[in-house]
Motif scaffolding. Sequence first.
Motif, PDB file in Angstrom:
ATOM      1  N   PHE A 160     114.708  61.900  78.976  1.00 17.71           N
ATOM      2  CA  PHE A 160     116.014  61.605  79.549  1.00 17.71           C
ATOM      3  C   PHE A 160     115.805  61.095  80.975  1.00 17.71           C
ATOM      4  CE2 PHE A 160     120.053  62.773  81.561  1.00 17.71           C
ATOM      5  CZ  PHE A 160     120.980  62.388  80.601  1.00 17.71           C
ATOM      6  N   VAL A 209     115.226  57.067  69.941  1.00 22.06           N
ATOM      7  CA  VAL A 209     114.981  56.498  71.258  1.00 22.06           C
ATOM      8  C   VAL A 209     114.108  55.270  71.034  1.00 22.06           C
ATOM      9  CG1 VAL A 209     114.064  56.866  73.571  1.00 22.06           C
ATOM     10  CG2 VAL A 209     115.087  58.780  72.331  1.00 22.06           C
ATOM     11  N   TRP A 246     116.493  55.901  78.826  1.00 24.76           N
ATOM     12  CA  TRP A 246     115.415  56.873  78.674  1.00 24.76           C
ATOM     13  C   TRP A 246     114.062  56.217  78.967  1.00 24.76           C
ATOM     14  CZ3 TRP A 246     115.185  61.569  75.205  1.00 24.76           C
ATOM     15  CH2 TRP A 246     116.442  62.181  75.082  1.00 24.76           C
TER      16      TRP A 246
END
Length: 284
Positions: A160, A209, A246
């Motif tokens: 993150f 992600v 991210w």
Amino acid sequence: PSADVVTEADIMPRFPGCEDMQGTELELQACAQKKMLEYLYRNLYYPALAREYNIQGTVVISFVVDKKGIIKNAKIIQDIGEGCGEEALRVVNKMNTLEKKWTPGELNGEKVAVQYTLPVKFKLEKGQDEASSQAMNTAPPENPNAPEDVLIKVEQSPRFPGCEHLLTTVEKDACAQKKMLEHIYGNLKYPVKARENGIEGQVVIQFIVEKDGSITNINIVRDVKGGCGEAAYQAVKSMQDLPEKWTPGMQDGKLVRVKYTLPVKFKLEGGTGFKLKDLFRRKN
């Protein structure tokens, strides 16, 4: 089902492969059922995450066999999570690529669209039902046009945003997890319907992600109803609007796509609020 879709017919739809068989309607149905199960377990693979976490059970898929024998409106109506529902749905939709279509159902001598419900068993150990002799695959089906593989375990996990200024990987990971929890907590709302009905439990969200740090493929893989799944989904989706992306995952020195699993616990406190515990669990 809609008004032009029935749930019961004089002749129920049949999976292809038994059209030339001579026999009673009961024998034809038994033949079609056998061929469908063979097709199902030949094409179904056990999702890696479900194997890893020993997820077993029955997924239920609902779909309509229309008047032309085409599968329509396939959807998951019961799931066990970790990709099992999505995999069962994929195989059901794949039936439309078969050379022959289903034999449509008939009611009062006319072809009709019929709602069909199909239970799909995921079992890691051999049982005493059809799954015992028709083992599921343990690797995804090959597809040269599919996007690059999504990994679950990687050498460097995605993080993150907001912690890359720290020195060590341990510090960055701890900081990123804390910031993610703060973001999810700050964007999560306990649904009024769930609160009024005393609904508690754990929702599980999965997302990818990407190599550029963007968040894609957000899915609710386990829900407790009352709007909790949608609330958790929206909290995760809000990460797509962050000013920073991210830090992507890496494997063998290369950027890779990584799947994350996010359990979100909804627990009422005094009937007015909620408590989040163990909000983030990384499966890599």
